[in-house]
Scaffold this motif. Sequence first.
Motif, short mmCIF file in Angstrom:
data_model
loop_
_atom_site.label_atom_id
_atom_site.label_comp_id
_atom_site.label_asym_id
_atom_site.label_seq_id
_atom_site.Cartn_x
_atom_site.Cartn_y
_atom_site.Cartn_z
N LEU A 92 1.14 -1.16 -0.08
CA LEU A 92 -0.10 0.15 0.15
C LEU A 92 0.90 1.26 -0.06
N CYS A 93 0.36 2.24 -0.54
CA CYS A 93 1.24 3.51 -0.84
C CYS A 93 1.90 4.03 0.28
N ALA A 94 1.07 4.52 1.49
CA ALA A 94 1.62 5.22 2.57
C ALA A 94 2.58 4.26 3.45
N PRO A 95 2.08 3.08 3.62
CA PRO A 95 2.96 2.30 4.49
C PRO A 95 4.25 1.94 3.80
N SER A 96 4.27 1.92 2.48
CA SER A 96 5.60 1.55 1.85
C SER A 96 6.73 2.54 1.86
N ARG A 97 5.93 3.98 1.89
CA ARG A 97 6.81 5.16 1.78
C ARG A 97 7.50 5.25 3.19
N ALA A 98 6.45 4.83 4.07
CA ALA A 98 6.96 5.35 5.62
C ALA A 98 8.12 4.01 5.84
N THR A 99 7.93 3.01 5.29
CA THR A 99 8.92 2.07 5.57
C THR A 99 10.28 2.43 4.87
N LEU A 100 10.41 2.96 3.79
CA LEU A 100 11.39 3.62 3.18
C LEU A 100 12.12 4.45 4.07
N LEU A 101 11.36 5.29 4.66
CA LEU A 101 11.99 6.47 5.46
C LEU A 101 12.54 5.81 6.73
N THR A 102 11.88 5.16 7.22
CA THR A 102 12.35 4.54 8.63
C THR A 102 13.24 3.15 8.64
N GLY A 103 13.18 2.40 7.74
CA GLY A 103 13.67 0.91 7.70
C GLY A 103 13.01 0.16 8.71
N LYS A 104 11.59 0.31 8.65
CA LYS A 104 10.87 -0.46 9.92
C LYS A 104 9.68 -0.92 9.19
N TYR A 105 9.21 -2.05 9.91
CA TYR A 105 7.99 -2.38 9.46
C TYR A 105 6.89 -1.46 9.91
N SER A 106 5.59 -1.60 9.51
CA SER A 106 4.51 -0.93 9.59
C SER A 106 4.04 -0.70 11.09
N HIS A 107 4.27 -1.76 11.67
CA HIS A 107 3.65 -1.73 13.26
C HIS A 107 4.67 -1.07 14.09
N LYS A 108 5.70 -0.81 13.62
CA LYS A 108 6.92 -0.05 14.27
C LYS A 108 7.13 1.35 13.89
N ASN A 109 6.72 1.76 12.82
CA ASN A 109 6.96 3.10 12.18
C ASN A 109 5.36 3.92 12.25
N GLY A 110 4.34 2.99 12.66
CA GLY A 110 2.94 3.65 12.87
C GLY A 110 2.21 3.98 11.57
N GLN A 111 2.56 3.69 10.40
CA GLN A 111 1.60 3.94 9.26
C GLN A 111 1.36 2.45 8.77
N LEU A 112 0.14 2.07 9.28
CA LEU A 112 -0.44 0.94 9.38
C LEU A 112 -0.89 0.87 7.76
N SER A 113 -1.64 1.84 7.44
CA SER A 113 -2.45 2.02 6.28
C SER A 113 -2.33 3.43 5.65
N ASN A 114 -3.20 3.42 4.54
CA ASN A 114 -3.29 5.10 3.90
C ASN A 114 -4.05 5.81 4.72
N ARG A 115 -4.90 5.41 5.85
CA ARG A 115 -5.89 6.30 6.50
C ARG A 115 -5.25 7.23 7.63
#
Length: 482
Positions: free
Chosen positions: A69-92
């Motif tokens: 999904l768009c936003a979670p993937s971008r957050a993962t790029l920036l942080t080097g972390k899975y969604s549950h660690k960087n807080g960006q679980l979804s686009n919402r």
Amino acid sequence: MALIYCWGFAAASIVAEGNEKPNIVYIMTDDHAVQMMSAYDNSRASTPHLDRIGKEGILFRNSFNTNALCAPSRATLLTGKYSHKNGQLSNRQPFNGDQQTFPKLLQKAGYQTAVIGKWHLRSSPTGFDYSNILPGQGDYIDPELIEQGVKKKHKGYVTDIITDLAMDWLKGRDKTKPFCLLYHHKAPHAEFVPDPKHENLFDEVTVPTPVSFDDDSSARAKPVQDTTNRMVPGIQERWHTWGAKRHKEAPPEGLDGKALEMWLYQQYVKDYKRVMVSVDQNVGRFLDFLDEQGLTQNTIVIYTSDNGMFVGDHNMYDKRLVHEEALRIPLAIRFPKVIKAGSVTDLYSLNIDYAPTILDFAGLKIPNDMQGRSLRPILEGKNPDDWRQSIYYHYYEPPGKHNIPLHYALRTDRFKLIHYYTKQRTDLGWELIDLKNDPHEYRNVIDLPEYQNALADMKQQLAQARKTFDVPKEHGVSSSKE
């Protein structure tokens, strides 16, 4: 696991040649499927300029995202972390820009940082000396961009504009400092509006259907059967909006069944190909610009997409599911000082690896809380004995118009184990896919007696992966015994 295919090449130290730190250009498209990049599959695509990055560097044949999904993937790029660690679980939800990101660490180390193009994180960029971003999804024609917090309307086609802005920023940068540029395209995200000069490309061509086009998912678990991201009704309903906006023809009256699916597929795949022609040409223009500016030798160029995409595969569009078409992402990296041209690897990469890789080449310490690994050993032609043998995936966005449930999965070279559940943590069932005997993922074999030993082993591996990545129990089924 397969080896890296390249010749012996003495990798240069990044601190060689006058302690010159490398520049970094990270090029990302939105929803570009591996099967629509000719370096991987030329049956439906021609992307010579994107392919060039791999030809002059390395192509990863097993690159994956962790949440399609768009936003979670971008957050993962920036942080080097899975969604549950960087807080960006979804686009919402908005991205928490207060947290540690690799651009912030580069800034502190003296890098100039910029992000130009698609941002899609519902918050203002942080860690960048310069930003010029599309609001939300942005428009293909005459887009508005937000430059350093100020909105500005631009005349023209979005892919051209983003490329022009990226080159303009490079021309005006402080040339005494290394730079990191995130050059992000909107395309090929829906609504797939081509550059007017490409509007009629492929009109006289019938694009081949993918092998799995006629798959109805009848041998898959019910959560997959119940998804609505199909040619009918999904693309059919959207075409009434997208097509009407561009004064395109409606489906011929009386068309139904397979004939309607094929008609819709041809509209969809041709527009997808058209917007990708512009991306490919503009990336070629950008690569030529790096050559002209004398930047090629000391610049790491990374090309990838935020996630994969169904382009008629399994009769679907969109992404989200952990099918290979949505899970896989293109990855090509060029750095002439280090990477032997024409290298190819089958080792697994994940999008949590990008931030550590960039920091590693910048000569910075990789923070302990980053969950990925630097790809640098692979880029240097090595084959680490302890490299990952499996990948963990987790999709968190509650079902919407696509009716795709929350799920998590473990993928190895042989099997894929998937667990579907609801936001209320109710179990929706499991799937086991035999990737060796069923590479197109037609059949769930979880109940077959001959797979019970493999199932037990995969469940154990999945539980270990969730423990390794510190996945909270609430992100799963409340009664799960895995």
